[in-house]
Design a protein around this motif. Structure first.
Motif, mmCIF file in Angstrom:
data_model
loop_
_atom_site.group_PDB
_atom_site.id
_atom_site.type_symbol
_atom_site.label_atom_id
_atom_site.label_comp_id
_atom_site.label_asym_id
_atom_site.label_seq_id
_atom_site.Cartn_x
_atom_site.Cartn_y
_atom_site.Cartn_z
ATOM 1 N N PRO A 86 -5.391 -4.755 -14.829
ATOM 2 C CA PRO A 86 -6.642 -4.035 -15.082
ATOM 3 C C PRO A 86 -7.597 -4.048 -13.887
ATOM 4 N N ASP A 87 -7.345 -4.898 -12.879
ATOM 5 C CA ASP A 87 -8.199 -4.979 -11.694
ATOM 6 C C ASP A 87 -7.741 -4.044 -10.578
ATOM 7 N N LEU A 88 -6.817 -3.174 -10.878
ATOM 8 C CA LEU A 88 -6.181 -2.277 -9.921
ATOM 9 C C LEU A 88 -7.104 -1.150 -9.461
ATOM 10 N N ALA A 138 -12.031 -7.624 1.646
ATOM 11 C CA ALA A 138 -12.224 -7.445 0.209
ATOM 12 C C ALA A 138 -11.770 -6.028 -0.136
ATOM 13 N N SER A 139 -11.179 -5.864 -1.294
ATOM 14 C CA SER A 139 -10.623 -4.570 -1.701
ATOM 15 C C SER A 139 -11.648 -3.443 -1.646
ATOM 16 N N GLY A 140 -12.845 -3.687 -2.137
ATOM 17 C CA GLY A 140 -13.874 -2.662 -2.142
ATOM 18 C C GLY A 140 -14.248 -2.203 -0.740
ATOM 19 N N VAL A 141 -14.280 -3.124 0.204
ATOM 20 C CA VAL A 141 -14.588 -2.790 1.598
ATOM 21 C C VAL A 141 -13.460 -1.957 2.186
ATOM 22 N N TRP A 142 -12.212 -2.368 1.933
ATOM 23 C CA TRP A 142 -11.060 -1.625 2.457
ATOM 24 C C TRP A 142 -11.051 -0.206 1.897
ATOM 25 N N VAL A 143 -11.267 -0.068 0.586
ATOM 26 C CA VAL A 143 -11.264 1.255 -0.048
ATOM 27 C C VAL A 143 -12.345 2.137 0.566
ATOM 28 N N SER A 144 -13.535 1.608 0.751
ATOM 29 C CA SER A 144 -14.630 2.379 1.328
ATOM 30 C C SER A 144 -14.279 2.861 2.736
ATOM 31 N N ALA A 145 -13.721 1.968 3.551
ATOM 32 C CA ALA A 145 -13.333 2.331 4.915
ATOM 33 C C ALA A 145 -12.214 3.373 4.908
ATOM 34 N N TYR A 146 -11.265 3.219 4.006
ATOM 35 C CA TYR A 146 -10.146 4.164 3.906
ATOM 36 C C TYR A 146 -10.641 5.553 3.502
ATOM 37 N N LEU A 147 -11.510 5.606 2.509
ATOM 38 C CA LEU A 147 -12.056 6.897 2.074
ATOM 39 C C LEU A 147 -12.835 7.576 3.203
ATOM 40 N N THR A 148 -13.548 6.783 3.991
ATOM 41 C CA THR A 148 -14.273 7.340 5.136
ATOM 42 C C THR A 148 -13.298 7.925 6.153
ATOM 43 N N ARG A 149 -12.235 7.214 6.429
ATOM 44 C CA ARG A 149 -11.233 7.703 7.384
ATOM 45 C C ARG A 149 -10.596 9.004 6.890
ATOM 46 N N LEU A 150 -10.286 9.064 5.612
ATOM 47 C CA LEU A 150 -9.725 10.289 5.037
ATOM 48 C C LEU A 150 -10.723 11.448 5.131
ATOM 49 N N GLY A 169 -11.187 -0.882 -9.126
ATOM 50 C CA GLY A 169 -10.677 -2.195 -9.471
ATOM 51 C C GLY A 169 -11.631 -3.306 -9.081
ATOM 52 N N ASP A 170 -11.115 -4.500 -9.037
ATOM 53 C CA ASP A 170 -11.895 -5.663 -8.646
ATOM 54 C C ASP A 170 -12.323 -5.524 -7.188
ATOM 55 N N ALA A 171 -13.623 -5.664 -6.930
ATOM 56 C CA ALA A 171 -14.161 -5.433 -5.590
ATOM 57 C C ALA A 171 -13.671 -6.441 -4.565
ATOM 58 N N THR A 172 -13.272 -7.617 -5.016
ATOM 59 C CA THR A 172 -12.854 -8.654 -4.083
ATOM 60 C C THR A 172 -11.350 -8.675 -3.855
ATOM 61 N N ALA A 173 -10.585 -8.698 -4.933
ATOM 62 C CA ALA A 173 -9.150 -8.940 -4.770
ATOM 63 C C ALA A 173 -8.248 -7.967 -5.521
ATOM 64 N N GLY A 174 -8.780 -6.855 -5.978
ATOM 65 C CA GLY A 174 -7.947 -5.903 -6.712
ATOM 66 C C GLY A 174 -6.903 -5.264 -5.808
ATOM 67 N N ALA A 175 -5.703 -5.113 -6.329
ATOM 68 C CA ALA A 175 -4.644 -4.424 -5.585
ATOM 69 C C ALA A 175 -5.007 -2.947 -5.480
ATOM 70 N N VAL A 176 -4.514 -2.276 -4.427
ATOM 71 C CA VAL A 176 -4.824 -0.867 -4.204
ATOM 72 C C VAL A 176 -3.534 -0.053 -4.228
ATOM 73 N N LEU A 177 -3.526 0.997 -5.049
ATOM 74 C CA LEU A 177 -2.435 1.965 -5.052
ATOM 75 C C LEU A 177 -2.985 3.283 -4.535
ATOM 76 N N VAL A 178 -2.184 3.979 -3.744
ATOM 77 C CA VAL A 178 -2.586 5.277 -3.194
ATOM 78 C C VAL A 178 -1.623 6.329 -3.718
ATOM 79 N N LYS A 179 -2.167 7.289 -4.457
ATOM 80 C CA LYS A 179 -1.367 8.398 -4.987
ATOM 81 C C LYS A 179 -1.575 9.614 -4.094
ATOM 82 N N LEU A 180 -0.497 10.168 -3.604
ATOM 83 C CA LEU A 180 -0.533 11.398 -2.824
ATOM 84 C C LEU A 180 -0.063 12.541 -3.706
ATOM 85 N N ASN A 181 -0.963 13.478 -3.976
ATOM 86 C CA ASN A 181 -0.654 14.670 -4.753
ATOM 87 C C ASN A 181 -0.527 15.818 -3.759
ATOM 88 N N THR A 182 0.666 16.386 -3.628
ATOM 89 C CA THR A 182 0.890 17.462 -2.662
ATOM 90 C C THR A 182 0.607 18.838 -3.257
#
Length: 112
Positions: free
Chosen positions: A89-91, A7-19, A32-45
């Protein structure tokens, strides 16, 4: 057998922990949507430039991979993100601030 997806929310949580464990500052800009929202990652240098990554399905390799959605001056990248939000809007949008350009998206478990 189809590949199971987190689920998107689980992946995001795990990713933030790794970071966080790698001392890479990151935060959720848009939830976004906790189950199926697409995830975009912005890298600001932090030099006026940014890159946004999105997951795409690679038909040739039969797998999901991270690809650049937009790259350049930060204001242009932010405009591209605004357009994406208008389409979906579920992004989820995660922003990383790292001068070295680290995202960890090439690591095991995140790269596919």
């Amino acid at each position: 057998m189809p590949e199971a997806r987190l689920a998107s929310g689980v992946w995001v949580s795990a990713y933030l922990t790794r970071l966080r464990l790698a001392d890479i500052p990151a935060f959720v800009v848009q939830k976004g949507d906790a189950t199926a929202g697409a995830v975009l990652v912005k890298l600001n240098t932090l030099d006026g430039r940014a890159v946004v990554y999105q997951r795409e399905f690679n038909l040739m390799e039969d797998r999901r991979a991270w690809a650049v959605l937009a790259e350049g001056e930060e204001r242009e990248v932010d405009a591209a993100l605004a357009r994406q939000k208008g389409f979906d809007p579920d992004l989820w949008i995660i922003e990383i601030e790292d001068r070295a350009g680290r995202t960890l998206l090439d690591q095991e478990g995140l790269s596919e």
